[in-house]
Design a protein around this motif. Structure first.
Motif, short mmCIF file in Angstrom:
data_model
loop_
_atom_site.label_atom_id
_atom_site.label_comp_id
_atom_site.label_asym_id
_atom_site.label_seq_id
_atom_site.Cartn_x
_atom_site.Cartn_y
_atom_site.Cartn_z
N ALA A 161 0.95 -1.35 -0.18
CA ALA A 161 -0.09 0.01 -0.08
C ALA A 161 0.93 1.31 -0.10
N TYR A 162 0.88 1.87 -1.06
CA TYR A 162 1.65 3.15 -1.50
C TYR A 162 0.82 4.24 -1.66
N ASP A 163 0.69 5.22 -0.62
CA ASP A 163 -0.20 6.60 -0.93
C ASP A 163 0.39 7.64 -0.15
N GLY A 164 -0.54 8.59 -0.05
CA GLY A 164 -0.01 9.88 0.65
C GLY A 164 -0.14 9.88 2.02
N LEU A 165 -1.16 9.84 2.63
CA LEU A 165 -1.13 9.60 4.04
C LEU A 165 -2.50 8.78 4.57
N SER B 76 5.40 7.52 7.27
CA SER B 76 5.86 6.56 6.60
C SER B 76 5.74 6.42 5.08
N SER B 77 5.19 7.82 4.69
CA SER B 77 4.45 8.03 3.12
C SER B 77 5.47 7.87 2.08
N ALA B 78 5.08 6.69 1.03
CA ALA B 78 5.69 6.79 -0.09
C ALA B 78 5.14 7.96 -0.94
N GLY B 79 4.02 8.51 -0.76
CA GLY B 79 3.64 9.55 -1.41
C GLY B 79 4.48 10.87 -1.32
N ARG B 80 4.86 10.99 0.18
CA ARG B 80 5.65 12.21 0.48
C ARG B 80 7.04 12.04 0.10
N LEU B 81 7.54 10.65 -0.04
CA LEU B 81 8.83 10.67 -0.50
C LEU B 81 8.84 11.05 -2.22
N GLY C 289 1.74 5.26 4.96
CA GLY C 289 1.76 5.38 3.50
C GLY C 289 2.74 4.65 2.51
N GLY C 290 3.76 3.99 3.27
CA GLY C 290 4.67 3.10 2.37
C GLY C 290 4.57 1.73 3.11
N GLU C 291 3.52 0.99 3.01
CA GLU C 291 3.62 -0.15 3.75
C GLU C 291 3.32 -1.49 3.25
#
Length: 762
Positions: free
Chosen positions: A503-507, A602-607, A517-519
């Protein structure tokens, strides 16, 4: 002589199903009748047993194109005393049937037969904007109640003329029981101020040709239209609509025109020409000389959203012009699309130079659907007109509902083996959007007859969907945001047991009270365990960091989770901060040092936001996800060498530490490596990291089925890279197709989790 009652469930109203049943029975020499009853079709047939068996087979296998037959039941019964020779279509009637069998037909774009009539000077519907038949036209947007008959739609105010009534009553006619049927003599009429009909249309065409903006009343709401090749017109639309950068959709007259603008694969062509007529995101062709589309249509992007005309009115408008049209939602930024005439004139008065409207009311609000393809994989970005509220399969018995998320909001009503995913509404923070959600939920609940026994909602107490759900007088189930993402994917594909979810998203709020967000989740439909994640970093200012990616980048550089890897050298950090406002940098530095208003995520979107900011692609986001969109566009088809990366064990979790990745990116940027290559390298690196996180989990005993979910997987390059590397490990990889992969699919995932937990209680 054999007599049987028949009962047909599915999308069988508003799709020409009764005329089809009539013709099938007549062809097989059967007596009897057919009627719309409540939300399904039922009737009686009498004749040879073999003919009745063939009749039932044909109901399942030869139904009209727009029909979706879910179940055909035959039951024995005595011949009705009043049953006469021949076959008839009876008047519709409500019945005390299982209300969960009700299914609502979505709108369908103009069919080829109606288009030929529209262009035929000899036809009485020549150039009639509202032409339709049993194979096309408005459905969900005009239905007020079931069973689906004209008197229960917004067409009831238009009595049929003699010619239309004859067609409506003729079983051999294409418009037999076509409820929205109309013609210039009896149907809706165009209006432009005091002008009507063709005069109104000509006024709208002239306004667009002169560089103006027209508010057009479409199927599911108002649309704003201008010349897509006119830079000044598109820029002015952006200014008036308060939409500075988000790309606009473009309507083209036909496939040939679409091919001149974009590269179209087989799946994309099928989607473009399907009855639902979604906006399809396509790769732009390279143009030499003057571009056919103004750069302002999709600034900084290499992809464009194209779609074909949905109604006769759209065809007629394009016929009068020489270039494609920007056709975008009739609203101000973040507000719901206007459907009421008076409301449209009030809200769009400062945007449109004129209103091309008509007198057929819109009962339900449906924006345009959006899809795209990553190779052969279809991804639904927004499920709305033409797709919603057609049901999707779901293993559910007791009626449940999903309240959805906060952004890209949808809701889901589910019962009896399928789920009705409501139309996209938007950001619930806007009061008008919230009101639109409530109205849409109540209307679809009444139409489907689904009264949920359980209402599932997000963990986040600040979501307005959560607050609404917790105020309802039914049992409630809280579902973690990222579990809902991967559960939506698993449920769509019928996965019943355990799976790995990425699951990769914003928050989204995690069950530990922090932002995720990066799970990587080890899950089934009833629950999950977190087995991997991205390292955390502060978001200085909370939501302010989401709107300003440079803040996110500063948070990551100055306060990333300490995992034994040093932060990027001060010289590299100064290379980035040197172009920023020193006061902002000092303020963020103080916030991070004191841990003031700096929630960790831990967000992929924020990365993605961080990397876009470091590369100078997006300092301030004009719309949700803009930084990631620009980063994908910058990568293009560039080949690259991966960036440094590191996965470490932190207690019982595998954790991706982005610090080496960012340090390597800054070092290579300082050495002069092009932005495109660095953007491509980041996508490649995330693919490698994801494969490593999943591989570690599989080595620890996790199953080999992987479900991908979250808005980051709208990114075609990321999705393709992740799928390729997971397939190389021999894993089964699934991603949502009909269910939106982003937050628009959260409600479906919530409903799936609620249904599974209820099933586990039995």
């Amino acid at each position: 002589m054999t007599v049987r009652r028949f009962h047909v469930e599915g999308i069988v109203q508003g799709v020409g199903f009764r005329p089809f049943v009539y013709r099938t029975a007549a062809l097989l020499g059967l007596d009897g009748w057919v009627a719309n009853v409540d939300g399904h079709v039922e009737g009686q047939v009498a004749g040879p047993e073999r003919a009745i068996e063939e009749f039932a087979v044909r109901l399942r296998t030869r139904a009209p194109a727009l029909a979706r037959v879910r179940r055909v039941r035959l039951t024995a019964g005595p011949r009705e005393p009043a049953l006469r020779p021949g076959f008839r279509v009876r008047d519709s009637a409500p019945a005390a049937a299982d209300p969960a069998t009700r299914e609502i037909p979505p709108d369908a774009a103009i069919c080829d037969a109606c288009l030929r009539e529209l262009r035929d000077p000899r036809d009485r519907r020549h150039r009639y904007p509202f032409i339709n038949c049993t194979d096309c036209g408005p459905r969900a947007t005009i239905i007020e109640d079931l069973p689906y008959d004209r008197v229960r739609t917004t067409m009831r105010r238009f009595p049929l003329c003699r010619a239309c009534a004859a067609e409506y009553a003729d079983p051999a006619d294409r418009r037999f029981h076509a409820e929205p049927v109309a013609c210039p003599a009896c149907g809706p009429r165009l209006a432009w101020q005091e002008l009507r009909g063709e005069d109104a249309l000509r006024a709208a065409v002239k306004t667009v040709a002169d560089g103006g903006i027209v508010a057009l009343k479409g199927l599911g709401g108002y649309q704003l239209v201008c010349d897509a090749g006119d830079p000044a017109a598109v820029a002015e639309l952006r200014r008036r609509k308060h939409r500075p950068a988000k790309p606009f959709a473009v309507m083209v007259p036909d496939v040939a025109a679409a091919r001149r603008l974009a590269l179209i694969g087989a799946g994309e062509l099928e989607a473009l020409t399907a009855p639902e007529r979604p906006v399809v995101l396509l790769a732009r062709r390279r143009w030499r000389g003057t571009p056919a589309l103004a750069r302002e249509v999709h600034p900084g992007l290499s992809r464009v959203g194209l779609f074909l005309p949905t109604t006769g009115l759209h065809h007629l408008l394009l016929d009068g012009l020489t270039r494609p049209l920007v056709v975008t939602s009739g609203n101000l930024s973040d507000e719901p699309i206007a459907v009421d005439d008076a409301d449209a004139r009030r809200t769009l008065a400062g945007v449109a130079d004129g209103f091309l409207t008509h007198d057929r009311p819109i009962r339900s609000r449906y924006d345009d659907s959006v899809v795209q393809f990553a190779g052969r994989t279809r991804i639904t970005v927004r499920r709305a007109r033409g797709l919603a509220p057609a049901p999707l399969p779901l293993a559910v018995r007791e009626p449940v509902a999903g309240a959805g998320a906060q952004l890209k909001h949808t809701f889901t009503l589910a019962a009896d083996g399928r789920a009705h995913l409501g139309p996209h509404t938007g950001d619930l923070a806007d009061p008008a959007v919230h009101d639109a959600f409530l109205a849409s939920y109540d209307h679809l609940r009444r139409l489907t007859g689904i009264e949920p026994a359980v209402l599932a909602h997000d963990l986040h107490p600040g979501y307005l969907s959560t607050q609404w759900a917790t105020a309802q007088p039914v049992r409630r189930i809280a579902v973690q945001h990222h579990h809902a993402h991967v559960a939506a994917c698993a449920a769509e594909h019928g996965v019943r047991g355990r799976f790995l979810g990425v699951a990769y998203d914003g928050l989204g709020l995690g069950d530990d009270g922090t932002l995720w967000g990066g799970e990587i989740l080890l899950a089934d439909l009833t629950g999950y365990r977190r087995v991997g994640r991205f390292a955390t970093a502060p978001l200085p200012g909370g939501d302010a960091a989401v709107r300003r990616p440079v803040r996110t980048a500063l948070g990551r550089l100055l306060g990333g989770e300490e995992l034994g890897t040093p932060a990027p050298e001060p010289s590299l950090t100064r290379h980035f901060t040197g172009r920023l406002d020193p006061a902002e940098v000092a303020g963020v530095r103080a916030m991070v040092a004191r841990d003031v208003h700096c929630p960790r995520a831990s967000s992929a979107g924020r990365l993605f936001d961080t990397v876009a900011a470091l590369l100078g692609l997006c300092d301030r986001a004009g719309y949700e996800g803009e930084a990631a969109v620009l980063l994908e566009a910058a990568a293009g088809a560039e080949h690259a060498v991966p960036l440094a990366h590191r996965v470490v064990r932190v207690r019982d979790l595998w954790v991706y530490d982005p610090a080496p990745t960012l340090a390597d990116l800054l070092q290579r940027q300082l050495a002069g490596e092009p932005v495109a290559r660095l953007a491509a390298a980041f996508h490649l690196t995330l693919g490698i990291v994801t494969a490593e996180l999943v591989g570690r989990a599989v080595a620890d005993g996790a199953p080999r089925t992987v479900c991908l979910g979250g808005g980051c997987f709208v990114n075609r390059r990321l999705l393709t890279e992740v799928k390729r590397r997971l397939h190389a490990q021999g894993l089964r990889v699934l991603v949502g197709g009909e269910v939106p992969v982003g937050d628009g699919g959260i409600s479906y995932g919530q409903a799936a989790v609620a249904a599974a937990r209820l099933a586990g209680e039995r």
